[in-house]
Scaffold this motif. Structure first.
Motif, PDB file in Angstrom:
ATOM      1  N   ILE A 156       0.855  -1.180   0.000  1.00 43.83           N
ATOM      2  CA  ILE A 156       0.000   0.000   0.000  1.00 43.83           C
ATOM      3  C   ILE A 156       0.894   1.233   0.000  1.00 43.83           C
ATOM      4  N   SER A 157       0.492   2.251  -0.711  1.00 49.31           N
ATOM      5  CA  SER A 157       1.260   3.482  -0.823  1.00 49.31           C
ATOM      6  C   SER A 157       1.552   4.101   0.548  1.00 49.31           C
ATOM      7  N   ASP A 158       2.723   4.683   0.703  1.00 51.92           N
ATOM      8  CA  ASP A 158       3.122   5.312   1.961  1.00 51.92           C
ATOM      9  C   ASP A 158       2.318   6.563   2.292  1.00 51.92           C
ATOM     10  N   ASP A 159       1.691   7.170   1.283  1.00 53.41           N
ATOM     11  CA  ASP A 159       0.952   8.405   1.522  1.00 53.41           C
ATOM     12  C   ASP A 159      -0.561   8.173   1.596  1.00 53.41           C
ATOM     13  N   LEU A 160      -0.978   6.940   1.897  1.00 55.97           N
ATOM     14  CA  LEU A 160      -2.391   6.583   1.977  1.00 55.97           C
ATOM     15  C   LEU A 160      -2.777   6.232   3.405  1.00 55.97           C
ATOM     16  N   VAL A 161      -3.936   6.730   3.833  1.00 56.73           N
ATOM     17  CA  VAL A 161      -4.470   6.418   5.150  1.00 56.73           C
ATOM     18  C   VAL A 161      -5.958   6.096   4.988  1.00 56.73           C
ATOM     19  N   ALA A 162      -6.493   5.267   5.895  1.00 62.85           N
ATOM     20  CA  ALA A 162      -7.907   4.922   5.866  1.00 62.85           C
ATOM     21  C   ALA A 162      -8.525   5.245   7.223  1.00 62.85           C
ATOM     22  N   ILE A 163      -9.743   5.792   7.183  1.00 62.13           N
ATOM     23  CA  ILE A 163     -10.463   6.148   8.404  1.00 62.13           C
ATOM     24  C   ILE A 163     -11.848   5.517   8.336  1.00 62.13           C
ATOM     25  N   GLY A 164     -12.267   4.844   9.396  1.00 57.33           N
ATOM     26  CA  GLY A 164     -13.605   4.264   9.458  1.00 57.33           C
ATOM     27  C   GLY A 164     -13.605   2.986  10.268  1.00 57.33           C
TER      28      GLY A 164
END
Length: 76
Positions: free
Chosen positions: A7-15
Protein backbone atom coordinates in the motif's frame (compact mmCIF):
# COMPACT_ATOMS: atom_id res chain seq x y z
CA UNK A 1 -0.86 -10.10 1.02
CA UNK A 2 -3.23 -11.79 -1.45
CA UNK A 3 -2.07 -9.62 -4.35
CA UNK A 4 1.50 -9.21 -3.12
CA UNK A 5 1.32 -5.40 -3.50
CA UNK A 6 2.35 -2.81 -0.95
CA UNK A 7 0.00 0.00 0.00
CA UNK A 8 1.26 3.48 -0.82
CA UNK A 9 3.12 5.31 1.96
CA UNK A 10 0.95 8.41 1.52
CA UNK A 11 -2.39 6.58 1.98
CA UNK A 12 -4.47 6.42 5.15
CA UNK A 13 -7.91 4.92 5.87
CA UNK A 14 -10.46 6.15 8.40
CA UNK A 15 -13.60 4.26 9.46
CA UNK A 16 -14.96 1.19 11.16
CA UNK A 17 -15.40 -2.17 9.46
CA UNK A 18 -18.69 -3.91 10.23
CA UNK A 19 -19.22 -7.67 10.42
CA UNK A 20 -20.56 -7.80 6.87
CA UNK A 21 -17.68 -5.71 5.47
CA UNK A 22 -19.41 -2.34 5.37
CA UNK A 23 -17.30 0.70 6.20
CA UNK A 24 -18.98 2.86 8.83
CA UNK A 25 -18.54 6.53 9.64
CA UNK A 26 -16.66 7.62 12.75
CA UNK A 27 -16.98 10.77 14.84
CA UNK A 28 -14.97 13.98 14.36
CA UNK A 29 -14.16 13.25 10.72
CA UNK A 30 -13.20 16.89 9.94
CA UNK A 31 -10.63 16.86 12.74
CA UNK A 32 -9.26 13.51 11.61
CA UNK A 33 -8.89 14.71 8.02
CA UNK A 34 -7.07 17.80 9.23
CA UNK A 35 -4.61 15.67 11.17
CA UNK A 36 -4.14 13.34 8.22
CA UNK A 37 -3.20 16.31 6.01
CA UNK A 38 -0.97 17.80 8.72
CA UNK A 39 0.93 14.53 8.99
CA UNK A 40 1.70 14.62 5.27
CA UNK A 41 -0.64 12.00 3.85
CA UNK A 42 -1.90 12.74 0.32
CA UNK A 43 -4.71 10.15 -0.06
CA UNK A 44 -7.43 9.09 2.36
CA UNK A 45 -10.07 6.37 2.21
CA UNK A 46 -13.23 7.26 4.15
CA UNK A 47 -16.76 5.85 4.51
CA UNK A 48 -19.23 7.00 1.86
CA UNK A 49 -22.11 7.31 4.31
CA UNK A 50 -22.11 10.57 6.23
CA UNK A 51 -19.25 12.15 4.30
CA UNK A 52 -21.23 14.66 2.25
CA UNK A 53 -20.52 17.81 4.30
CA UNK A 54 -16.81 17.51 5.02
CA UNK A 55 -14.14 20.17 4.75
CA UNK A 56 -11.46 18.39 2.75
CA UNK A 57 -8.02 19.94 3.37
CA UNK A 58 -6.20 21.27 0.32
CA UNK A 59 -3.86 18.70 -1.20
CA UNK A 60 -5.70 15.70 0.25
CA UNK A 61 -7.39 13.34 -2.21
CA UNK A 62 -10.38 11.56 -0.64
CA UNK A 63 -11.86 8.26 -1.79
CA UNK A 64 -15.34 7.42 -0.48
CA UNK A 65 -16.11 3.70 -0.18
CA UNK A 66 -19.10 1.63 0.94
CA UNK A 67 -17.38 -1.63 1.86
CA UNK A 68 -14.03 -3.29 2.47
CA UNK A 69 -13.88 -4.59 -1.11
CA UNK A 70 -14.03 -1.05 -2.50
CA UNK A 71 -11.44 0.08 0.04
CA UNK A 72 -9.01 -2.64 -1.01
CA UNK A 73 -9.51 -1.79 -4.68
CA UNK A 74 -8.73 1.88 -3.95
CA UNK A 75 -5.70 1.01 -1.85
CA UNK A 76 -4.13 -1.26 -4.43
Amino acid sequence: SYRDHAISDDLVAIGEVGLTGEIRAVSHMNQRLGEVARLGFKKCIIPKGGSEKLDIPKGLEVYRVRNIREAIEMAL
